[in-house]
Design an enzyme around this catalytic site. Structure first.
Site: not given
Lengths: 411, 411
Positions: B172, B208, B287
């Protein structure tokens, strides 16, 4: 207000400017200032920049020590001023004559964190420090600044100007001095509460925050402490860990919860609402904050459950960055809600999440197209129905400015 | 690597580019790939962009269901695939035949979060979904992609290329596919573990994360589950809440902790070290992360105390922004440490905090003048001495990139 423009590979980002909060600081009418105090704020030189106020002095003019109460940090590590002020209050059985605050240096050095000599202080002065940690407090500068105010030679006064100077001496990353008044009637007399607030650091759980609230309502030390503890739990402890000191300076007969339950309840209620107003003001001035958000959790089995969930949502980095991005990301709110251990299991199929703008417009759009500094509420209903517990928290968003200020500033 | 340049009033900030992590993805020798599996990754159309892999298929080639174990989220809110996979494992008493994963849509809609019909699934396939929440899963696209792989017509294989395609289907916000192998000997035979990892979202507590680990070591379902639970507690649960699924596909006699304690301990130890390596890899790809930081808390009265403090430090926004600013801000580490409720009181005068660079250079300078992606350790010693408990956590910093990605991306 510029919009977010990010070029992935150019390493340049145009950030939304943090909205100015200057309008939140306004003069107060002299009728709202509590009597019995002399105040000032001075430049002692703790902060390098000339003229910047860094020491505040608040004196009671009463001929005997007045009631004083405080809520100190629950952190296992306490800076020297916390240890000293706790001792002053204990030795004087909840009374004091003065408060001296400094900003620019938190007086928190490893060697001074835990004074090993527990000898008596013989002081009636509460001390508060905020600012950079790990540096020596320039105590001689502070002492000579205090001496300069003696014998009527200084700027001690009880007008708005003096209160404002004292409030400015609390400022660190604050963009405006936090100064509010609340007037109410108690047993036919007038009570006024008036605060100076400290830095708005809202890093979850690790914030330092100083506040002084002065009143000329007469109240006993133990009732003052009980009212303050109650109020702080519902205000500053619903935004951050905080410390607040408070004193009264009236020569009247003191209210005590035993002898005057009604008067005590009025005082407690007024103080609680006042501290909530102040706590919200601190959130509005959060570092880099562009949004003010009320988080309400209702339908909970216990107040502690509701409070824990509200806290988890309010301190979640993923929720706070989504707020900055103006994304009504209910999934992150649910994820925060579901991660809290509760006194009894959650019923996921009864839970609802709503984003409510404070101006009454349709819920979601405020987050998608909202203007900066738009206020709104995140409402989580756990489905417990009537009689179930409610808790509120107040938070702001995580912005580029937050990262810049906290990556840069030594606190 | 550009340095931070911030102009206070121009609303422009030049950020440090997030370092490339491409070198962390390397081909694996075919000897390290576990036997007994067929894999592929395909573009089913869950993600809009043509050719981007969004569905991964992992099949056991055994003629009977093989041992499978999983650690699911502890969150009260579970997306549909979690509920289904829990049921598949329960109905098949810890065995399965296949795993299907999709990225691009988390299959988490309020109406699908809590399937009300608990009828039997009659499935032997574990399903995992990750990506945007609040959208319908395009199930027909996924089904027709799966059908295209049947009867030898697809790309199912057991070479590095196939494993890499499967790993890419998990991605993702990942900047590279997470694919590692570990080979060890157990009872004279060879055991290989091989994972595909999911998104590196490191928002404290709300992440997640999907991971699949395949092995050709023969092990019983209950021993596999016990080893996995042990390993996940010490790896993924020391970076974030995670879910991992695992299966074995060997036709040999299965190791069970009752009958072969030694073999089980070898497997558990190898699996734990492997999951720790993987967990660290996820942190490295956090991130916007520019730093990799190990947080070690030692000298604690209990493991849970050490783990709670390590967790509080690792998730503290004020600590993480200071790490980004390359500021060895020990005060924030102490504040985080002191805020955790413990099983017995902390002795503040015994606590020490050290910043340790991983390359053996002098402690503090790495943080002040350090290069991006420099690894180091924050070591907190609570002073409990020998025999006291130790816990480790792994974290990264909070950067402008973190705010941008999380303010932008719907997860």
């Amino acid at each position: 207000m510029s919009r977010l423009v990010f070029k992935r590979f150019s390493s340049t980002v145009t950030i939304k400017s943090t909205p100015s909060k200057a309008h939140l600081h306004q003069p107060l009418p002299s009728s709202s200032l509590p009597s019995g105090y002399l105040l000032t704020g001075i430049h002692a030189g703790v902060k390098k920049k000339a003229g910047v106020l860094d020491v505040g002095i608040i004196l009671s003019t009463s001929d005997r020590p007045t009631s004083a109460a405080a809520c100190f940090t629950r952190n296992a590590f306490k800076a020297a001023p916390v240890v000293i002020s706790e001792k002053v209050l204990a030795e004087n059985v909840g009374r004091a004559r003065a408060v001296v605050v400094n900003s620019g240096c938190a007086n928190a050095k490893p060697t001074r964190f835990f004074p090993s000599n527990s000898s008596s202080t013989t002081s009636q002065t509460l001390v508060l420090s905020t600012g950079v940690i790990g540096q020596n407090l320039p105590i001689s500068k502070i002492l000579s600044a205090i001496r300069s105010q003696r014998d009527g030679k200084g700027s001690l006064a009880n007008d708005f100007d003096a209160w404002e100077r004292a409030a400015k001496a609390f400022m660190t990353t604050d963009t405006f001095p936090k100064l509010r008044a609340r007037t109410f009637t108690i047993n036919g007399g007038a009570g006024m509460i008036h605060p100076d607030m400290g830095p708005p650091s809202l890093g979850p759980l690790h914030a330092t925050l100083l506040g002084c609230i002065m009143t000329d309502a007469a109240i006993s030390p133990r009732s003052l402490q009980r009212a303050l503890t109650y109020a702080v739990e519902r205000s500053f402890n619903s935004i951050t860990n905080g410390a607040a000191a408070e004193k009264n300076g009236a020569p009247l007969e003191e209210i005590d919860e035993e002898t005057d339950k009604e008067g005590f309840e009025v005082f407690k209620k007024e103080l609680t609402q006042f501290t909530i107003d102040l706590a919200k003001l601190v959130v509005r001035d959060g570092e880099g904050a562009t949004k003010f958000v009320t988080v309400t959790v209702k339908g909970a089995p216990t107040y502690q459950d509701a409070h824990s969930i509200a806290s988890r949502i309010s301190t979640s980095a993923s929720v706070k960055t989504a707020l900055y991005g103006e994304d009504a990301n209910w999934g992150r709110v649910l994820a925060a809600t579901g991660s809290v251990p509760l006194s009894s299991p959650l019923h996921p199929d009864k839970v609802s999440v709503t984003f409510v703008p404070s101006d009454g417009t349709t819920p979601l759009p405020v987050l998608v197209n909202g203007e900066p500094e738009k206020d709104f509420e995140i409402l989580v209903d756990l489905g417990g129905g009537e009689g179930a517990e409610v808790a509120q928290y107040w938070t702001c968003d995580f912005s580029y400015e937050y990262v810049r200020i906290n990556g840069d500033y030594r606190s």
